[in-house]
Scaffold this motif. Sequence first.
Motif, PDB file in Angstrom:
ATOM      1  N   GLN A 117       0.852  -1.179   0.000  1.00 50.06           N
ATOM      2  CA  GLN A 117       0.000   0.000   0.000  1.00 50.06           C
ATOM      3  C   GLN A 117       0.888   1.230   0.000  1.00 50.06           C
ATOM      4  O   GLN A 117       1.954   1.243   0.621  1.00 50.06           O
ATOM      5  CB  GLN A 117      -0.884   0.050   1.254  1.00 50.06           C
ATOM      6  CG  GLN A 117      -1.992  -0.966   1.271  1.00 50.06           C
ATOM      7  CD  GLN A 117      -2.818  -0.807   2.539  1.00 50.06           C
ATOM      8  OE1 GLN A 117      -2.379  -1.218   3.601  1.00 50.06           O
ATOM      9  NE2 GLN A 117      -3.976  -0.206   2.424  1.00 50.06           N
ATOM     10  N   ASP A 124      -0.761   8.666   7.884  1.00 50.77           N
ATOM     11  CA  ASP A 124      -1.663   7.677   7.300  1.00 50.77           C
ATOM     12  C   ASP A 124      -1.047   6.282   7.334  1.00 50.77           C
ATOM     13  O   ASP A 124      -1.728   5.291   7.615  1.00 50.77           O
ATOM     14  CB  ASP A 124      -2.012   8.047   5.858  1.00 50.77           C
ATOM     15  CG  ASP A 124      -2.864   9.301   5.767  1.00 50.77           C
ATOM     16  OD1 ASP A 124      -3.460   9.704   6.791  1.00 50.77           O
ATOM     17  OD2 ASP A 124      -2.925   9.894   4.665  1.00 50.77           O
ATOM     18  N   GLU A 127      -1.111   4.932  10.874  1.00 50.31           N
ATOM     19  CA  GLU A 127      -2.476   4.542  11.242  1.00 50.31           C
ATOM     20  C   GLU A 127      -2.786   3.146  10.709  1.00 50.31           C
ATOM     21  O   GLU A 127      -3.404   2.328  11.392  1.00 50.31           O
ATOM     22  CB  GLU A 127      -3.478   5.558  10.704  1.00 50.31           C
ATOM     23  CG  GLU A 127      -4.893   5.288  11.152  1.00 50.31           C
ATOM     24  CD  GLU A 127      -5.856   6.359  10.667  1.00 50.31           C
ATOM     25  OE1 GLU A 127      -6.995   5.999  10.361  1.00 50.31           O
ATOM     26  OE2 GLU A 127      -5.458   7.530  10.585  1.00 50.31           O
ATOM     27  N   ALA A 128      -2.352   2.854   9.492  1.00 49.32           N
ATOM     28  CA  ALA A 128      -2.556   1.521   8.923  1.00 49.32           C
ATOM     29  C   ALA A 128      -1.770   0.462   9.691  1.00 49.32           C
ATOM     30  O   ALA A 128      -2.241  -0.657   9.885  1.00 49.32           O
ATOM     31  CB  ALA A 128      -2.158   1.511   7.450  1.00 49.32           C
ATOM     32  N   ARG A 131      -3.466  -0.552  13.096  1.00 49.91           N
ATOM     33  CA  ARG A 131      -4.673  -1.385  13.023  1.00 49.91           C
ATOM     34  C   ARG A 131      -4.288  -2.777  12.525  1.00 49.91           C
ATOM     35  O   ARG A 131      -4.000  -2.961  11.353  1.00 49.91           O
ATOM     36  CB  ARG A 131      -5.694  -0.786  12.051  1.00 49.91           C
ATOM     37  CG  ARG A 131      -6.392   0.430  12.549  1.00 49.91           C
ATOM     38  CD  ARG A 131      -7.526   0.820  11.609  1.00 49.91           C
ATOM     39  NE  ARG A 131      -7.173   0.721  10.204  1.00 49.91           N
ATOM     40  CZ  ARG A 131      -6.773   1.721   9.435  1.00 49.91           C
ATOM     41  NH1 ARG A 131      -6.664   2.915   9.933  1.00 49.91           N
ATOM     42  NH2 ARG A 131      -6.481   1.528   8.160  1.00 49.91           N
TER      43      ARG A 131
END
Length: 192
Positions: A117, A124, A127-128, A131
């Motif tokens: 990704q 950002d 954050e990925a 999680r």
Amino acid sequence: MLVWALSAWLPGAALADSRSPAITQLRLEQADDGVYLTAQVQFELPGVVEEVLEKGIAIYFVAEAEVYRERWYWTDLKVAQAARYMRLAYQPLTRRWRLNVSPVPITNSGFGVSLNQNFDTLADALEAISRVGRLRLGEVADIGDDATHPVSFRFRLDTSQLPRPFQIGAVGQSDWNIAIEKSARLPLEKAK
């Protein structure tokens, strides 16, 4: 009263406590095709690590989970384990952040089977990473259908995969120590 006085007297202690990593969510789900773990980790990337990233050097994170079956006559039996390996790197030419996610360790010989990704900002991408969604632990038959299961979850920055000069420099520095572990008895929830 004493805690407040100490935190006012030692402002660095209160700051260090707010920056320490924490696991804010941990959930065990049963779906038709197996049992999954979902976790949310909260952490801040230290300035030293950000500088290394901005120079184009990749850093690695590892999320590991283990599920146990309780036994009254002996120690708990490990019935399942899974890991997720994440590689975060800055691409200076495109000015984007690339995240590789794999169920096997990512080595210099190649990425193997991995999900890639791209992100516009470091926030950002982090954050990925924080999680950990649907980490497959195994089949329901292997894990069992008890109401609750003892689960151990670990999340860490893997400094062993850094280039050698950074491994030597990271030894003994708390800025490179991003690690959290949590053990809990979790109910096996039905997936929605």
